[in-house]
Design a protein around this motif. Sequence first.
Motif, short mmCIF file in Angstrom:
data_model
loop_
_atom_site.label_atom_id
_atom_site.label_comp_id
_atom_site.label_asym_id
_atom_site.label_seq_id
_atom_site.Cartn_x
_atom_site.Cartn_y
_atom_site.Cartn_z
N PHE A 172 -5.57 -17.47 33.38
CA PHE A 172 -6.33 -16.79 34.43
C PHE A 172 -7.61 -17.56 34.77
N VAL A 173 -8.30 -18.04 33.74
CA VAL A 173 -9.56 -18.78 33.97
C VAL A 173 -9.29 -20.05 34.75
N GLN A 243 -14.98 -11.11 34.54
CA GLN A 243 -15.34 -10.23 33.42
C GLN A 243 -14.31 -9.15 33.13
N PRO A 244 -13.77 -8.47 34.18
CA PRO A 244 -12.72 -7.48 33.87
C PRO A 244 -11.54 -8.08 33.10
N TRP A 294 -17.31 -18.34 32.13
CA TRP A 294 -18.59 -18.57 32.81
C TRP A 294 -18.92 -20.06 32.85
N ILE A 295 -18.67 -20.73 31.73
CA ILE A 295 -18.94 -22.18 31.65
C ILE A 295 -18.06 -22.95 32.64
N LEU A 296 -16.77 -22.58 32.70
CA LEU A 296 -15.87 -23.26 33.65
C LEU A 296 -16.33 -23.03 35.08
N ASN A 297 -16.85 -21.84 35.34
CA ASN A 297 -17.39 -21.53 36.67
C ASN A 297 -18.56 -22.46 37.00
#
Length: 582
Positions: A172-173, A243-244, A294-297
Amino acid sequence: MDSLSYLNKYFLRYKKKLALGVLFILISNIAQVFIPIFLREGIDGIQQEVQYDKLFEYGLLIFVAAIIAGVFRFLIRQTIIVVSREIEYDLRQDFWAHIQKLSHRYFQNNSTGNIMAHATNDISAVRMYVGPAVMYSIDTVSKFIIIIAIMITISPLLTFYTLIPLPFLSYFVYQLSKKIHKKFTLIQESFSDLTTRAQENFAGIRVIKSYVREDGEIKNFTEQSEDYLNKTMDKVKIQALFQPILYTIAGLSVIIVVWAGGGMVIENLLTLGDISAFVIFLGMLIWPMIAFGWILNIIQQASASMKRLIKILHEELEIQDSKATRTIINSIKGRIEFKNVSFRYKNDLPDILDNISFSIEPGETIAIIGKTGSGKTTLLNLIPRLFDATNGDVLIDGYKIKEIPLKILRQNVGLVPQETFLFSDTLKNNILYGTKNGNDELVNHVAKISQLDKDVEGFPKGYETMLGERGITLSGGQKQRSCLARALAIDPKILILDDSFSSVDTNTEEEILKQLKEYMKDRTSIIVSHRISTVKDADKILVLHNGRIQEQGNHDELVSLGGIYADLHFKQLLEEELKELS
């Protein structure tokens, strides 16, 4: 992601401080993982025998571990985050230094707003990668490895069950990050357009008000703002899924631990302390799982921004010193020669200048006259090398202009451009802008030559008067004379006046030219003007037409020739007579 490898040289510059930061991360994480271990020992110990001294001992151990983890967590930010700010500073300085060296052509083809967006938003996005992303990447990976290793020692089977949801998380990430990367690139481009619109509005506020276009500009800005908002919201909607998904997957892992681990406790395969430690370890893993997305974002955003910055940083320096440059040249006398010079702005555009040839001796004054678009300003721009000739050669003192060090050349050329520009600073500092050791005496001297001194007498703070943006507090004539004073202050061997008296009345212009004649005795002067009164006393006058020298000679010779110059001369004489009659 390849674009981020450009930052490796900055990381190497601060490798010692970064190494300390990594060490502090490891110490902090090791101290953190001891907390559930001590708690496990405490719970198992209480089950066997309740003793207050044991409770105090385990409580104290947990407290000490928490203090150590907290102290080193603070030191992490004092190393890695501080380094990120230092790298941000270095990157911005390198970006600024490179921008300063880019050619005049680059700024003609790229908007100010676009460049400003690179210098602000893009560099900030890269800093988020250099600091938080790097810090949390190391923190997340090290913590994950340490915790998983301890969990395996407690129960390999339960650890396996706990990690089952993680491959779904990675999938998903990965999918969401790809979409965010595309969206962020579009957002940055939209922000550049928005910044450009704002910058143009501020710069042209007088035109907007004069034409009563406030409502139209508000409408245009609103449309661009809505476009930026919509693109940002598209990214936010995708980010909102992070986050969900992460908490759902983390929740599944907790359910697995409680269900499978509870069964193991019932069967006496694990103790209550083991399960308690396992749940806490899992809780400690939730942040790495969340931080991973978050880091990948951040990395995706930084990659998009760095790609845009690299495009500028790799922009070729069109005008610079080369192997042909003679470093022994440290001064110039002012002889100028054009040999069969042609120029075009792009290969697919027509020539602006076509086979131009002429020469000027030191101490001579040459004037250039011609219709709008005949190539006058373009010709002047070749002398300080704002552009290089497409064909032919420009020579200074017999040297090809590319053989003269760029710094030496420009230090000896005083250019007063057609469009005046003054900085938001004092009038004195604007006049002394190009000097190293300027003083009040020099300011007074050049102000007197440019006939600015009488105006300054009426200013409450004199030369210390603060000018508005682009010198907005001065009149058009005062701005032109301030720019002339600035050019004279550097003591140039070559003075170029590009229609620099268009906003000055004829009487003041006559006084300035009289003062300049004495000042420029041993210097080379080039004057561009539409007024015959400005150029008639020049040693030589060039008449440009469609990029070619159509006529040349002194005033009397050109009048007797009966060509373009004579026609312009008689028209202006007629205009003056009509003014007198009216």
